[in-house]
Design an enzyme around this catalytic site. Structure first.
Site, PDB file in Angstrom:
ATOM      1  N   ASN A   8      11.516   4.515  -5.057  1.00  0.00           N
ATOM      2  CA  ASN A   8      11.497   3.690  -3.850  1.00  0.00           C
ATOM      3  C   ASN A   8      10.184   2.916  -3.835  1.00  0.00           C
ATOM      4  O   ASN A   8       9.130   3.497  -3.591  1.00  0.00           O
ATOM      5  CB  ASN A   8      11.601   4.629  -2.624  1.00  0.00           C
ATOM      6  CG  ASN A   8      11.455   3.900  -1.306  1.00  0.00           C
ATOM      7  OD1 ASN A   8      11.462   2.675  -1.260  1.00  0.00           O
ATOM      8  ND2 ASN A   8      11.320   4.662  -0.224  1.00  0.00           N
ATOM      9  N   HIS A  92      15.624   6.686   5.587  1.00  0.00           N
ATOM     10  CA  HIS A  92      14.285   7.128   5.159  1.00  0.00           C
ATOM     11  C   HIS A  92      13.447   7.391   6.411  1.00  0.00           C
ATOM     12  O   HIS A  92      13.599   6.702   7.424  1.00  0.00           O
ATOM     13  CB  HIS A  92      13.649   6.026   4.292  1.00  0.00           C
ATOM     14  CG  HIS A  92      12.389   6.488   3.629  1.00  0.00           C
ATOM     15  ND1 HIS A  92      11.192   6.565   4.299  1.00  0.00           N
ATOM     16  CD2 HIS A  92      12.155   6.932   2.374  1.00  0.00           C
ATOM     17  CE1 HIS A  92      10.256   7.024   3.460  1.00  0.00           C
ATOM     18  NE2 HIS A  92      10.819   7.259   2.285  1.00  0.00           N
ATOM     19  N   GLU A  94      10.572   6.583   7.162  1.00  0.00           N
ATOM     20  CA  GLU A  94       9.834   5.400   7.646  1.00  0.00           C
ATOM     21  C   GLU A  94      10.750   4.478   8.453  1.00  0.00           C
ATOM     22  O   GLU A  94      10.297   3.816   9.389  1.00  0.00           O
ATOM     23  CB  GLU A  94       9.194   4.668   6.447  1.00  0.00           C
ATOM     24  CG  GLU A  94       8.005   5.475   5.916  1.00  0.00           C
ATOM     25  CD  GLU A  94       7.712   5.295   4.438  1.00  0.00           C
ATOM     26  OE1 GLU A  94       8.198   4.333   3.828  1.00  0.00           O
ATOM     27  OE2 GLU A  94       6.983   6.149   3.893  1.00  0.00           O
ATOM     28  N   GLY A 168       3.708  10.773   0.483  1.00  0.00           N
ATOM     29  CA  GLY A 168       2.471  10.016   0.273  1.00  0.00           C
ATOM     30  C   GLY A 168       1.195  10.780   0.570  1.00  0.00           C
ATOM     31  O   GLY A 168       0.131  10.174   0.695  1.00  0.00           O
TER      32      GLY A 168
END
Ligand code: PEP
Length: 245
Positions: A8, A92, A94, A168
Protein backbone atom coordinates in the site's frame (compact mmCIF):
# COMPACT_ATOMS: atom_id res chain seq x y z
CA UNK A 1 -2.70 -21.66 0.74
CA UNK A 2 -1.02 -19.41 -1.86
CA UNK A 3 0.10 -16.31 0.02
CA UNK A 4 -0.89 -12.77 -0.94
CA UNK A 5 1.59 -9.95 -0.37
CA UNK A 6 0.10 -6.51 -1.01
CA UNK A 7 1.89 -3.17 -0.89
CA UNK A 8 0.00 0.00 0.00
CA UNK A 9 1.84 3.08 -1.24
CA UNK A 10 -0.75 5.39 0.43
CA UNK A 11 -0.34 9.04 -0.71
CA UNK A 12 3.21 8.43 -1.92
CA UNK A 13 4.57 8.16 -5.43
CA UNK A 14 5.05 10.25 -8.55
CA UNK A 15 5.81 9.02 -12.05
CA UNK A 16 9.45 8.47 -11.05
CA UNK A 17 8.29 5.84 -8.52
CA UNK A 18 7.20 3.56 -11.37
CA UNK A 19 10.86 2.52 -11.54
CA UNK A 20 10.15 0.55 -8.33
CA UNK A 21 7.59 -1.55 -10.23
CA UNK A 22 10.17 -2.22 -12.95
CA UNK A 23 12.69 -3.24 -10.28
CA UNK A 24 10.13 -5.42 -8.50
CA UNK A 25 9.40 -7.30 -11.73
CA UNK A 26 13.08 -8.13 -12.02
CA UNK A 27 13.31 -9.27 -8.39
CA UNK A 28 10.17 -11.42 -8.26
CA UNK A 29 10.03 -13.32 -11.55
CA UNK A 30 10.03 -16.68 -9.76
CA UNK A 31 7.58 -15.71 -7.01
CA UNK A 32 5.16 -18.40 -5.82
CA UNK A 33 2.79 -15.97 -4.09
CA UNK A 34 0.39 -13.31 -5.38
CA UNK A 35 2.02 -9.87 -5.42
CA UNK A 36 -0.14 -6.74 -5.48
CA UNK A 37 1.07 -3.14 -5.59
CA UNK A 38 -1.45 -0.39 -4.75
CA UNK A 39 -0.17 3.01 -5.91
CA UNK A 40 -2.22 6.23 -5.71
CA UNK A 41 -5.04 6.70 -8.27
CA UNK A 42 -2.89 8.96 -10.45
CA UNK A 43 -0.39 6.18 -11.16
CA UNK A 44 -2.79 3.26 -11.64
CA UNK A 45 -2.90 3.20 -15.41
CA UNK A 46 0.84 3.72 -15.87
CA UNK A 47 1.59 1.15 -13.15
CA UNK A 48 -0.67 -1.39 -14.86
CA UNK A 49 1.18 -0.80 -18.15
CA UNK A 50 4.54 -1.38 -16.44
CA UNK A 51 3.28 -4.51 -14.66
CA UNK A 52 1.80 -6.07 -17.82
CA UNK A 53 3.05 -9.63 -18.50
CA UNK A 54 4.67 -9.91 -15.07
CA UNK A 55 3.73 -11.47 -11.73
CA UNK A 56 2.95 -8.02 -10.32
CA UNK A 57 -0.77 -7.22 -10.04
CA UNK A 58 -2.00 -3.65 -9.60
CA UNK A 59 -4.55 -2.64 -6.98
CA UNK A 60 -6.14 0.59 -5.73
CA UNK A 61 -6.53 2.02 -2.22
CA UNK A 62 -10.23 2.95 -2.16
CA UNK A 63 -13.36 3.24 -4.28
CA UNK A 64 -16.77 4.91 -4.05
CA UNK A 65 -19.86 2.74 -3.39
CA UNK A 66 -21.72 4.09 -6.45
CA UNK A 67 -20.98 3.29 -10.10
CA UNK A 68 -21.11 6.96 -11.17
CA UNK A 69 -22.77 10.25 -10.27
CA UNK A 70 -22.35 13.61 -8.54
CA UNK A 71 -19.56 12.67 -6.13
CA UNK A 72 -16.86 15.28 -6.71
CA UNK A 73 -13.36 13.94 -6.30
CA UNK A 74 -14.39 10.30 -5.96
CA UNK A 75 -13.46 7.29 -8.09
CA UNK A 76 -15.71 4.29 -8.80
CA UNK A 77 -14.74 0.62 -8.83
CA UNK A 78 -15.47 0.43 -12.55
CA UNK A 79 -13.02 3.30 -13.15
CA UNK A 80 -10.36 1.38 -11.24
CA UNK A 81 -10.91 -1.68 -13.42
CA UNK A 82 -10.63 0.43 -16.55
CA UNK A 83 -7.35 1.85 -15.26
CA UNK A 84 -5.99 -1.70 -14.84
CA UNK A 85 -6.61 -2.50 -11.16
CA UNK A 86 -7.64 -5.99 -10.08
CA UNK A 87 -7.64 -5.46 -6.31
CA UNK A 88 -8.78 -2.66 -4.01
CA UNK A 89 -7.95 -2.02 -0.35
CA UNK A 90 -11.11 -1.07 1.57
CA UNK A 91 -11.71 0.01 5.17
CA UNK A 92 -8.08 0.87 5.89
CA UNK A 93 -7.85 2.43 9.36
CA UNK A 94 -6.68 5.71 7.79
CA UNK A 95 -9.93 5.81 5.77
CA UNK A 96 -11.97 4.82 8.82
CA UNK A 97 -10.37 7.62 10.90
CA UNK A 98 -9.76 10.48 8.41
CA UNK A 99 -12.88 9.88 6.29
CA UNK A 100 -15.19 8.56 9.01
CA UNK A 101 -15.86 5.31 7.17
CA UNK A 102 -18.17 3.03 9.14
CA UNK A 103 -18.43 -0.75 8.70
CA UNK A 104 -21.66 -0.15 6.74
CA UNK A 105 -19.89 2.17 4.30
CA UNK A 106 -17.01 -0.29 3.92
CA UNK A 107 -19.49 -3.09 3.22
CA UNK A 108 -21.19 -1.11 0.43
CA UNK A 109 -17.79 -0.28 -1.09
CA UNK A 110 -16.82 -3.97 -1.02
CA UNK A 111 -20.11 -4.84 -2.76
CA UNK A 112 -19.36 -2.19 -5.42
CA UNK A 113 -15.86 -3.61 -5.88
CA UNK A 114 -17.32 -7.08 -6.39
CA UNK A 115 -19.87 -5.79 -8.87
CA UNK A 116 -16.99 -4.35 -10.92
CA UNK A 117 -15.00 -7.60 -10.69
CA UNK A 118 -12.38 -6.46 -8.17
CA UNK A 119 -11.02 -8.47 -5.24
CA UNK A 120 -11.34 -6.47 -2.01
CA UNK A 121 -8.74 -6.47 0.75
CA UNK A 122 -10.88 -5.58 3.76
CA UNK A 123 -8.92 -4.05 6.66
CA UNK A 124 -9.83 -4.49 10.33
CA UNK A 125 -7.89 -3.82 13.52
CA UNK A 126 -8.06 -2.45 17.03
CA UNK A 127 -6.61 0.72 18.55
CA UNK A 128 -4.11 0.61 21.42
CA UNK A 129 -6.86 1.61 23.89
CA UNK A 130 -9.13 -1.20 22.66
CA UNK A 131 -6.29 -3.72 23.10
CA UNK A 132 -5.50 -2.38 26.59
CA UNK A 133 -9.21 -2.80 27.45
CA UNK A 134 -9.11 -6.46 26.36
CA UNK A 135 -11.57 -5.82 23.51
CA UNK A 136 -9.52 -6.98 20.51
CA UNK A 137 -11.64 -10.00 19.54
CA UNK A 138 -14.90 -8.13 20.09
CA UNK A 139 -13.80 -5.06 18.08
CA UNK A 140 -12.24 -6.97 15.18
CA UNK A 141 -15.13 -9.47 15.05
CA UNK A 142 -17.63 -6.59 14.90
CA UNK A 143 -15.71 -4.81 12.12
CA UNK A 144 -15.46 -8.02 10.16
CA UNK A 145 -19.14 -8.95 10.43
CA UNK A 146 -20.15 -5.38 9.53
CA UNK A 147 -17.77 -4.98 6.59
CA UNK A 148 -18.39 -8.19 4.62
CA UNK A 149 -21.35 -7.90 2.22
CA UNK A 150 -23.52 -10.71 0.83
CA UNK A 151 -21.82 -12.36 -2.12
CA UNK A 152 -18.35 -12.39 -0.56
CA UNK A 153 -16.28 -15.49 -1.32
CA UNK A 154 -12.70 -16.63 -0.90
CA UNK A 155 -12.07 -15.49 -4.49
CA UNK A 156 -13.28 -11.92 -4.09
CA UNK A 157 -12.13 -10.99 -0.57
CA UNK A 158 -9.02 -11.15 1.56
CA UNK A 159 -8.94 -9.83 5.13
CA UNK A 160 -6.07 -7.71 6.46
CA UNK A 161 -5.72 -7.67 10.25
CA UNK A 162 -3.92 -4.42 10.98
CA UNK A 163 -3.67 -3.29 14.59
CA UNK A 164 -3.84 0.51 14.34
CA UNK A 165 -1.03 0.90 16.91
CA UNK A 166 1.30 -1.22 14.74
CA UNK A 167 0.85 0.78 11.52
CA UNK A 168 3.95 2.82 10.72
CA UNK A 169 5.25 2.61 14.31
CA UNK A 170 7.75 -0.24 14.18
CA UNK A 171 5.65 -2.02 16.83
CA UNK A 172 4.46 -5.55 16.02
CA UNK A 173 2.23 -7.85 18.12
CA UNK A 174 3.80 -11.08 19.37
CA UNK A 175 3.32 -14.18 17.22
CA UNK A 176 0.94 -15.53 19.89
CA UNK A 177 -1.15 -12.35 19.69
CA UNK A 178 -1.26 -12.55 15.88
CA UNK A 179 -2.27 -16.23 15.98
CA UNK A 180 -5.00 -15.56 18.55
CA UNK A 181 -6.74 -12.90 16.49
CA UNK A 182 -6.17 -14.60 13.12
CA UNK A 183 -7.76 -17.76 14.48
CA UNK A 184 -10.76 -15.78 15.72
CA UNK A 185 -11.03 -14.10 12.28
CA UNK A 186 -10.93 -17.55 10.66
CA UNK A 187 -13.78 -18.68 12.95
CA UNK A 188 -15.87 -15.63 12.05
CA UNK A 189 -15.21 -16.24 8.33
CA UNK A 190 -16.35 -19.85 8.66
CA UNK A 191 -19.49 -18.77 10.50
CA UNK A 192 -20.17 -16.28 7.74
CA UNK A 193 -19.09 -18.14 4.59
CA UNK A 194 -19.25 -21.77 5.68
CA UNK A 195 -16.54 -24.06 4.36
CA UNK A 196 -15.36 -21.37 1.90
CA UNK A 197 -14.35 -19.26 4.94
CA UNK A 198 -11.39 -21.64 5.37
CA UNK A 199 -9.99 -20.51 2.01
CA UNK A 200 -10.18 -16.73 2.57
CA UNK A 201 -6.68 -15.30 2.89
CA UNK A 202 -6.02 -13.50 6.17
CA UNK A 203 -3.14 -11.03 5.88
CA UNK A 204 -1.24 -9.45 8.74
CA UNK A 205 -0.38 -5.73 8.42
CA UNK A 206 1.55 -3.34 10.63
CA UNK A 207 5.31 -2.66 10.45
CA UNK A 208 6.10 -5.76 8.35
CA UNK A 209 9.68 -5.65 7.07
CA UNK A 210 12.03 -8.07 5.34
CA UNK A 211 13.62 -8.72 8.76
CA UNK A 212 10.43 -9.84 10.57
CA UNK A 213 8.41 -11.29 7.66
CA UNK A 214 9.56 -14.91 7.94
CA UNK A 215 8.51 -15.13 11.61
CA UNK A 216 5.12 -13.56 10.84
CA UNK A 217 4.52 -15.87 7.83
CA UNK A 218 5.33 -18.87 10.03
CA UNK A 219 2.30 -18.10 12.24
CA UNK A 220 -0.87 -20.20 11.90
CA UNK A 221 -3.59 -18.61 9.75
CA UNK A 222 -1.27 -15.91 8.37
CA UNK A 223 -1.76 -16.11 4.60
CA UNK A 224 0.20 -13.05 3.57
CA UNK A 225 0.81 -9.41 4.46
CA UNK A 226 -0.41 -5.90 3.78
CA UNK A 227 2.69 -3.72 3.76
CA UNK A 228 2.87 0.08 3.94
CA UNK A 229 6.26 1.81 4.26
CA UNK A 230 8.34 -1.24 3.34
CA UNK A 231 6.50 -1.61 0.00
CA UNK A 232 7.82 1.69 -1.35
CA UNK A 233 11.27 0.31 -2.18
CA UNK A 234 11.39 -2.74 -4.44
CA UNK A 235 14.39 -4.32 -2.72
CA UNK A 236 12.77 -4.24 0.74
CA UNK A 237 9.39 -5.37 -0.62
CA UNK A 238 11.05 -8.21 -2.55
CA UNK A 239 12.71 -9.32 0.70
CA UNK A 240 9.24 -9.67 2.26
CA UNK A 241 7.99 -11.53 -0.82
CA UNK A 242 10.86 -14.00 -0.73
CA UNK A 243 10.13 -14.68 2.97
CA UNK A 244 6.67 -15.86 1.87
CA UNK A 245 7.98 -18.40 -0.65
C1 PEP B 1 -0.61 -0.09 6.35
O1 PEP B 1 -0.86 1.10 6.51
O2 PEP B 1 -1.41 -0.81 5.73
C2 PEP B 1 0.62 -0.62 6.90
C3 PEP B 1 0.67 -1.90 7.17
O3 PEP B 1 1.67 0.27 7.11
P1 PEP B 1 3.15 -0.08 7.63
O4 PEP B 1 3.60 -1.35 6.98
O5 PEP B 1 3.97 1.10 7.22
O6 PEP B 1 3.06 -0.24 9.12
Amino acid sequence: MRKLIAGNWKMNGLASSLAEIEALKGLTGEATCDIVVCPPFTLLEKAAERAKDSVVIIGAQDCHPQISGAYTGDVSAQMLVEAGARFVILGHSERRVFHNESDAVVSTKVAAAHEAGLTAIICVGETRAERDDGKVIEVVGGQLRGSIPAGATSSNVAIAYEPVWAIGTGLVPTIDQIEEIHSSIRQTLEERLGEDGRRVRILYGGSVKASNAADIFGATNVDGALVGGASLKAVEFAGIISAAA
